[in-house]
Design an enzyme around this catalytic site. Structure first.
Site, PDB file in Angstrom:
ATOM      1  CG  PHE A 128      -1.879   1.207   1.151  1.00 14.38           C
ATOM      2  CD1 PHE A 128      -3.026   1.140   0.375  1.00 14.38           C
ATOM      3  CD2 PHE A 128      -1.604   2.391   1.828  1.00 14.38           C
ATOM      4  CE1 PHE A 128      -3.888   2.234   0.272  1.00 14.38           C
ATOM      5  CE2 PHE A 128      -2.458   3.485   1.728  1.00 14.38           C
ATOM      6  CZ  PHE A 128      -3.607   3.410   0.951  1.00 14.38           C
ATOM      7  CG  ASP A 213       5.661   3.693   1.753  1.00 15.04           C
ATOM      8  OD1 ASP A 213       5.647   4.263   2.866  1.00 15.04           O
ATOM      9  OD2 ASP A 213       4.667   3.656   1.003  1.00 15.04           O
ATOM     10  CE  LYS A 242      -0.169   5.957   7.633  1.00 11.72           C
ATOM     11  NZ  LYS A 242      -1.565   6.149   7.998  1.00 11.72           N
TER      12      LYS A 242
HETATM   13  N1  PLP Z   1       2.333   4.328   2.346  1.00  9.72           N
HETATM   14  C1  PLP Z   1       2.058   3.587   3.421  1.00  9.72           C
HETATM   15  C2  PLP Z   1       2.980   2.467   3.804  1.00  9.72           C
HETATM   16  C3  PLP Z   1       0.925   3.845   4.195  1.00  9.72           C
HETATM   17  O1  PLP Z   1       0.641   3.083   5.257  1.00  9.72           O
HETATM   18  C4  PLP Z   1       0.080   4.927   3.816  1.00  9.72           C
HETATM   19  C5  PLP Z   1      -1.156   5.220   4.585  1.00  9.72           C
HETATM   20  O2  PLP Z   1      -1.718   4.383   5.255  1.00  9.72           O
HETATM   21  C6  PLP Z   1       0.416   5.673   2.688  1.00  9.72           C
HETATM   22  C7  PLP Z   1       1.553   5.362   1.990  1.00  9.72           C
HETATM   23  C8  PLP Z   1      -0.461   6.832   2.251  1.00  9.72           C
HETATM   24  O3  PLP Z   1      -0.343   7.893   3.128  1.00  9.72           O
HETATM   25  P1  PLP Z   1      -1.430   9.092   3.128  1.00  9.72           P
HETATM   26  O4  PLP Z   1      -2.711   8.523   3.615  1.00  9.72           O
HETATM   27  O5  PLP Z   1      -0.837  10.128   4.042  1.00  9.72           O
HETATM   28  O6  PLP Z   1      -1.525   9.581   1.719  1.00  9.72           O
END
Ligand code: PLP
Length: 383
Positions: A128, A213, A242
């Site tokens: 994700f 990520d 986050k």
């Molecule tokens: N990447 C990872 C690993 C995530 O857990 C998330 C959100 O849960 C995102 C990207 C996306 O972040 P945002 O909701 O701030 O766009």
């Protein structure tokens, strides 16, 4: 709990029928004055708890001084934070944006610009990376794509935790591999200890960039500044969001000098990215995240796992995770959403993820007593 229907919102969320109006430390308070223990931290965001005095003070001072200028002008606070992020990651340069998905969009663009014609990015099944078209196309879950095709071309998938499978997908169009060090949304999936090391070696041998990520795992959540640091590797690009500003929207791409060299003014940008209020709070976080706190995060994570293991709950099939990012996989007979809902009725906030997994992301300040209360409540709910 009274149920308030949202009438004017687009139908993007299934919301719990509770509204929180105040926070303090590890607790949230609803509009009826009830107190809840927060084991979710706004999905891995408020690691320092709610209303942390130092962070509130930083934001208030900034609000009184300056809200917004634009990235057309110099910013000493941005420079200070960029230096801190470069130091804790062993990388060189930082780009600021506002969210996780934006950080990944920037990372994808930077990788392609560096690739100079090479554009394909390899991502892992179950990943994700966000909801906007580039990061959505890198998120290898069919269910997220339904209704939104065509996707952005140039993303291919491999099984997670299988470094050899990457080798078979590399051709002369490949520029990068993007990986979560622990898959969060898919259910706190922790790969083998040597996985990232092997992926790093494959990237080095094939002149590919490694994008990690760290949006959910980063900024102390797993007991290191970044979860990939457990594998003793240095990525080419790290994406963060986050927890970086404890709840004020901020995202960042941290990268090496060789990537920076491929970028020229006008290639990418953001009106709000690196907003002064977010930066004022974020500047405090690397200072607070010292070795003592990182050890405490590991200790409290182990305490939760030990307590859960000790109870030998028949309803639990596996406990996974690192630091204060913990997944509790429940028996197939039990519906995780029901358990989360029951816990909420018993004044504990948790998350869910992946395949029947209860997701715990408590604040770093969580105490043994609060963990004990969670365990006792879980016992009641399981009964
Ligand atoms: N990447 C990872 C690993 C995530 O857990 C998330 C959100 O849960 C995102 C990207 C996306 O972040 P945002 O909701 O701030 O766009």
């Amino acid at each position: 709990m009274s149920h308030k229907k949202t009438t004017y919102h687009v139908n993007t969320y299934n919301r719990f029928p509770v509204e929180f109006i105040k926070g303090n430390g590890a607790y949230l308070f609803d509009s009826e004055g009830n107190k809840y223990l927060d084991f979710l931290s706004g999905i891995a965001v408020t690691g320092f708890g709610h209303n942390h005095p130092l962070l509130v003070d930083a934001a208030k001072k900034q609000i009184d001084n300056l809200w917004h200028v634009s990235n057309l002008f110099e910013s000493t606070p941005q420079e200070e934070l960029a230096k801190k992020l470069a130091n804790i990651s062993s990388l060189d340069k930082v780009f600021f944006c506002n969210s996780g998905t934006e950080a990944n969009e920037a990372a994808i663009k930077f990788a392609r610009k560096f690739g100079n014609g090479r554009s394909t990015i390899i991502a892992a099944n179950g990943s994700f990376h966000g909801r906007t078209m580039g990061s959505l196309s890198a998120s290898m879950q069919e269910k997220l794509w339904e209704g939104f095709k065509p996707l952005t071309p140039g993303f291919i998938s491999v099984p997670y935790n299988d470094p050899e499978s990457i080798k078979n997908k590399i051709d002369n169009s490949t520029v990068a591999v993007i990986i979560e060090p622990i898959q969060g949304e898919s259910g706190i999936i922790v790969p083998d200890e040597d996985y990232l090391q092997k992926v790093r070696n494959i990237c080095d041998k094939n002149n590919l960039l490694l994008i990690i990520d760290e949006i959910q795992t980063g900024m102390g959540r797993t007991g290191k500044h970044f979860a990939h640091q457990y594998s003793n590797i240095v990525p080419d690009i790290i994406t963060v969001a986050k927890g970086i500003a404890n709840g004020i929207p901020l995202g960042a791409v941290i990268c090496s000098e060789k990537i920076n060299e491929a970028i020229t003014p006008g290639n990418h940008g953001s009106t709000f990215g690196g907003n002064p209020i977010a930066i004022s709070v974020a500047n405090k976080i690397p200072d607070l995240l010292d070795n003592k706190l990182l050890s405490q995060i590991v200790k409290q994570g182990n305490y939760i796992k030990q307590k859960l293991t000790h109870e030998n709950f028949s309803q639990i099939s596996e406990i996974r995770g690192k630091g204060l990012m913990i997944g509790i996989e429940l028996d197939k007979e039990i519906n995780v959403k029901d358990i989360a809902s029951e816990l909420l009725q018993n004044k504990i906030i948790v998350g869910t993820a992946g395949n029947n997994v209860l997701r715990l992301l408590p604040p770093f300040i969580i105490t043994n007593e609060q963990v004990d209360f969670f365990i006792e409540t879980l016992k009641i709910v399981f009964k």
